[in-house]
Design a protein around this motif. Sequence first.
Motif, PDB file in Angstrom:
ATOM      1  N   VAL A   1      69.325 104.017  15.105  1.00 55.18           N
ATOM      2  CA  VAL A   1      69.474 105.361  15.437  1.00 55.18           C
ATOM      3  C   VAL A   1      68.143 106.257  14.875  1.00 55.18           C
ATOM      4  O   VAL A   1      67.600 107.012  15.660  1.00 55.18           O
ATOM      5  CB  VAL A   1      70.523 106.372  14.202  1.00 55.18           C
ATOM      6  CG1 VAL A   1      70.586 107.591  14.315  1.00 55.18           C
ATOM      7  CG2 VAL A   1      71.893 105.914  15.004  1.00 55.18           C
TER       8      VAL A   1
ATOM      9  N   THR B   1      72.911  99.714  12.772  1.00 54.00           N
ATOM     10  CA  THR B   1      73.165 100.774  13.570  1.00 54.00           C
ATOM     11  C   THR B   1      72.242 101.991  13.504  1.00 54.00           C
ATOM     12  O   THR B   1      71.535 102.585  14.102  1.00 54.00           O
ATOM     13  CB  THR B   1      74.955 101.238  13.450  1.00 54.00           C
ATOM     14  OG1 THR B   1      75.515 100.071  13.956  1.00 54.00           O
ATOM     15  CG2 THR B   1      74.819 102.399  14.468  1.00 54.00           C
TER      16      THR B   1
ATOM     17  N   GLN C   1      84.422 113.459   6.956  1.00 54.25           N
ATOM     18  CA  GLN C   1      83.798 113.384   8.199  1.00 54.25           C
ATOM     19  C   GLN C   1      83.196 112.100   8.394  1.00 54.25           C
ATOM     20  O   GLN C   1      82.731 111.342   7.668  1.00 54.25           O
ATOM     21  CB  GLN C   1      82.558 114.184   8.077  1.00 54.25           C
ATOM     22  CG  GLN C   1      81.131 114.084   9.151  1.00 54.25           C
ATOM     23  CD  GLN C   1      81.713 114.436  10.462  1.00 54.25           C
ATOM     24  OE1 GLN C   1      82.814 115.132  10.585  1.00 54.25           O
ATOM     25  NE2 GLN C   1      81.260 114.036  11.711  1.00 54.25           N
ATOM     26  N   ILE C   2      83.859 111.335   9.652  1.00 54.46           N
ATOM     27  CA  ILE C   2      83.654 110.167   9.918  1.00 54.46           C
ATOM     28  C   ILE C   2      82.039 110.174  10.838  1.00 54.46           C
ATOM     29  O   ILE C   2      81.726 111.024  11.514  1.00 54.46           O
ATOM     30  CB  ILE C   2      84.699 109.281  10.344  1.00 54.46           C
ATOM     31  CG1 ILE C   2      85.146 109.853  11.841  1.00 54.46           C
ATOM     32  CG2 ILE C   2      85.624 108.990   9.418  1.00 54.46           C
ATOM     33  CD1 ILE C   2      85.931 109.153  12.558  1.00 54.46           C
ATOM     34  N   ALA C   3      81.716 108.839  11.078  1.00 55.67           N
ATOM     35  CA  ALA C   3      80.248 108.710  12.006  1.00 55.67           C
ATOM     36  C   ALA C   3      80.718 109.377  13.245  1.00 55.67           C
ATOM     37  O   ALA C   3      81.721 109.044  13.836  1.00 55.67           O
ATOM     38  CB  ALA C   3      79.935 107.281  11.992  1.00 55.67           C
ATOM     39  N   PRO C   4      79.552 109.883  13.919  1.00 59.79           N
ATOM     40  CA  PRO C   4      80.225 110.339  15.446  1.00 59.79           C
ATOM     41  C   PRO C   4      80.417 108.901  16.392  1.00 59.79           C
ATOM     42  O   PRO C   4      80.200 107.729  16.063  1.00 59.79           O
ATOM     43  CB  PRO C   4      78.503 110.568  15.674  1.00 59.79           C
ATOM     44  CG  PRO C   4      77.786 111.171  14.693  1.00 59.79           C
ATOM     45  CD  PRO C   4      78.388 110.098  13.658  1.00 59.79           C
ATOM     46  N   GLU C   5      81.225 109.082  17.424  1.00 61.28           N
ATOM     47  CA  GLU C   5      81.825 108.178  18.051  1.00 61.28           C
ATOM     48  C   GLU C   5      80.965 106.984  18.493  1.00 61.28           C
ATOM     49  O   GLU C   5      81.065 105.835  18.454  1.00 61.28           O
ATOM     50  CB  GLU C   5      82.573 108.444  19.358  1.00 61.28           C
ATOM     51  CG  GLU C   5      83.456 107.764  19.761  1.00 61.28           C
ATOM     52  CD  GLU C   5      83.088 106.811  21.037  1.00 61.28           C
ATOM     53  OE1 GLU C   5      83.490 105.738  21.118  1.00 61.28           O
ATOM     54  OE2 GLU C   5      82.154 107.053  21.766  1.00 61.28           O
ATOM     55  N   PRO C   6      79.625 107.450  19.372  1.00 58.06           N
ATOM     56  CA  PRO C   6      78.773 106.355  19.621  1.00 58.06           C
ATOM     57  C   PRO C   6      78.251 105.589  18.423  1.00 58.06           C
ATOM     58  O   PRO C   6      78.084 104.222  18.562  1.00 58.06           O
ATOM     59  CB  PRO C   6      77.611 106.998  20.293  1.00 58.06           C
ATOM     60  CG  PRO C   6      78.181 108.499  20.494  1.00 58.06           C
ATOM     61  CD  PRO C   6      79.209 108.627  19.561  1.00 58.06           C
ATOM     62  N   VAL C   7      78.174 106.128  17.263  1.00 61.78           N
ATOM     63  CA  VAL C   7      77.651 105.294  16.149  1.00 61.78           C
ATOM     64  C   VAL C   7      78.903 104.226  15.606  1.00 61.78           C
ATOM     65  O   VAL C   7      78.416 103.153  15.545  1.00 61.78           O
ATOM     66  CB  VAL C   7      77.389 106.279  14.837  1.00 61.78           C
ATOM     67  CG1 VAL C   7      77.081 105.680  13.746  1.00 61.78           C
ATOM     68  CG2 VAL C   7      76.056 107.224  15.189  1.00 61.78           C
TER      69      VAL C   7
ATOM     70  N   ARG D   1      81.335 103.315  17.481  1.00 59.10           N
ATOM     71  CA  ARG D   1      81.402 102.173  18.289  1.00 59.10           C
ATOM     72  C   ARG D   1      80.456 100.992  18.136  1.00 59.10           C
ATOM     73  O   ARG D   1      80.656  99.805  18.373  1.00 59.10           O
ATOM     74  CB  ARG D   1      81.249 102.716  19.676  1.00 59.10           C
ATOM     75  CG  ARG D   1      81.551 101.788  20.808  1.00 59.10           C
ATOM     76  CD  ARG D   1      81.530 102.487  22.313  1.00 59.10           C
ATOM     77  NE  ARG D   1      81.371 101.298  23.119  1.00 59.10           N
ATOM     78  CZ  ARG D   1      80.980 101.458  24.339  1.00 59.10           C
ATOM     79  NH1 ARG D   1      80.916 102.637  24.919  1.00 59.10           N
ATOM     80  NH2 ARG D   1      81.095 100.085  25.068  1.00 59.10           N
ATOM     81  N   LEU D   2      79.068 101.332  17.946  1.00 60.46           N
ATOM     82  CA  LEU D   2      78.003 100.672  17.719  1.00 60.46           C
ATOM     83  C   LEU D   2      78.161  99.679  16.579  1.00 60.46           C
ATOM     84  O   LEU D   2      78.020  98.405  16.590  1.00 60.46           O
ATOM     85  CB  LEU D   2      76.634 101.058  17.788  1.00 60.46           C
ATOM     86  CG  LEU D   2      75.508 100.029  17.807  1.00 60.46           C
ATOM     87  CD1 LEU D   2      75.616  99.055  19.298  1.00 60.46           C
ATOM     88  CD2 LEU D   2      74.181 100.758  18.035  1.00 60.46           C
TER      89      LEU D   2
ATOM     90  N   GLU E   1      80.936  97.206  17.243  1.00 62.49           N
ATOM     91  CA  GLU E   1      80.389  96.194  18.448  1.00 62.49           C
ATOM     92  C   GLU E   1      79.565  95.026  17.620  1.00 62.49           C
ATOM     93  O   GLU E   1      79.541  93.708  17.578  1.00 62.49           O
ATOM     94  CB  GLU E   1      79.689  96.571  19.456  1.00 62.49           C
ATOM     95  CG  GLU E   1      80.076  97.380  20.546  1.00 62.49           C
ATOM     96  CD  GLU E   1      80.968  96.363  21.302  1.00 62.49           C
ATOM     97  OE1 GLU E   1      80.823  95.249  21.558  1.00 62.49           O
ATOM     98  OE2 GLU E   1      82.045  96.813  21.989  1.00 62.49           O
TER      99      GLU E   1
END
Lengths: 199, 199
Positions: free
Chosen positions: A34, A30, A2-8, A10-11, A14
Amino acid sequence: MQIAPEPVARLIEEFRRLPGIGPKTASRLTFFLVRGPAEQAVSLAEALRQLRERITFCSTCFNITEESPCPICRDEGRDRSIICVVEEPLDVLAIERTREYRGLYHVLHGAISPVDGIGPEDLRIRELIHRLRAEPAEEVILATNPSLEGEATAMYLHRQLVPLGVRVTHLARGLPVGGDLEYADEITLARALEGRREM
Amino acid sequence: MQIAPEPVARLIEEFRRLPGIGPKTASRLTFFLVRGPAEQAVSLAEALRQLRERITFCSTCFNITEESPCPICRDEGRDRSIICVVEEPLDVLAIERTREYRGLYHVLHGAISPVDGIGPEDLRIRELIHRLRAEPAEEVILATNPSLEGEATAMYLHRQLVPLGVRVTHLARGLPVGGDLEYADEITLARALEGRREM
């Protein structure tokens, strides 16, 4: 896996694009956001948005400012006969903090660095020369970094400025205050000896 | 003394509120974004905004997720008889990266720390007990940090979980792989001796 959810993810990505921030620090920042109060991520986002919307460059000295010309260039109380040339806007803040300097500035936005493909034409050097021709100054202080690139930039500027008949100085090299002589590198120590002053 | 324009000062202040970011790093990051391509600050701002809009907590395991229940809790291929209890969502990612664990998780969102005023009622402990009562598991692995707070939390959980008739384990303590025996602290070394295994 399981990888981090996309918004996580992405941040994290960044944050990693910022200088000096590695994958571990990016994750830590990040997850802090959260977990923390919702308003913190929002207010950081808002500050970032405003940065690019409200900040511009001064048309005279190329320092960052909210309105051009900048408060320093507009300030009638400052000594207009001296211009201190620096590489970055941060350097202006550093010199202002000393409260020792009351002249004007000129921000080059970098230093000559052939390795990185940065030549004199990529810096605000042409603008400095135009500025000195339009409004001659008595002294130009070259306050570029004491690095290879900074020194090369100062040498180049010196050659360009001497024909304009302006006095060209540079910041003293020597032992940093509060430092320890035995830890000074040999070049700094040699410069400190060379530049020794009568007590 | 000229200080930084308000939007710059504000962004420096926002960066400083992040953990491990001091005033120098905050300035460096801000000026990097002032100088860099405009889209970078904007895309960081956008990632921050999306983080808080799209991320929620799983109603079962309290891990961060875009939809609740989270992909791990929904995954029929995972072993529902084991629950691994961790302090933070980041710990889930760390365990997932090992590819050794196929059970479920439960995220406490912290550890018991009387110094910081964090008691058992501030963590997702009650929810863990409800969850085990509703859907009994065979084993609960306590994977809290090997710190004072993490150990205290594990001790507390152990006392709470034993009456439920579940097997309670914790992660092995010992020498970190790739580490050097001579640099191991005495507590780690003592735990490694205590937990020695037949070869």
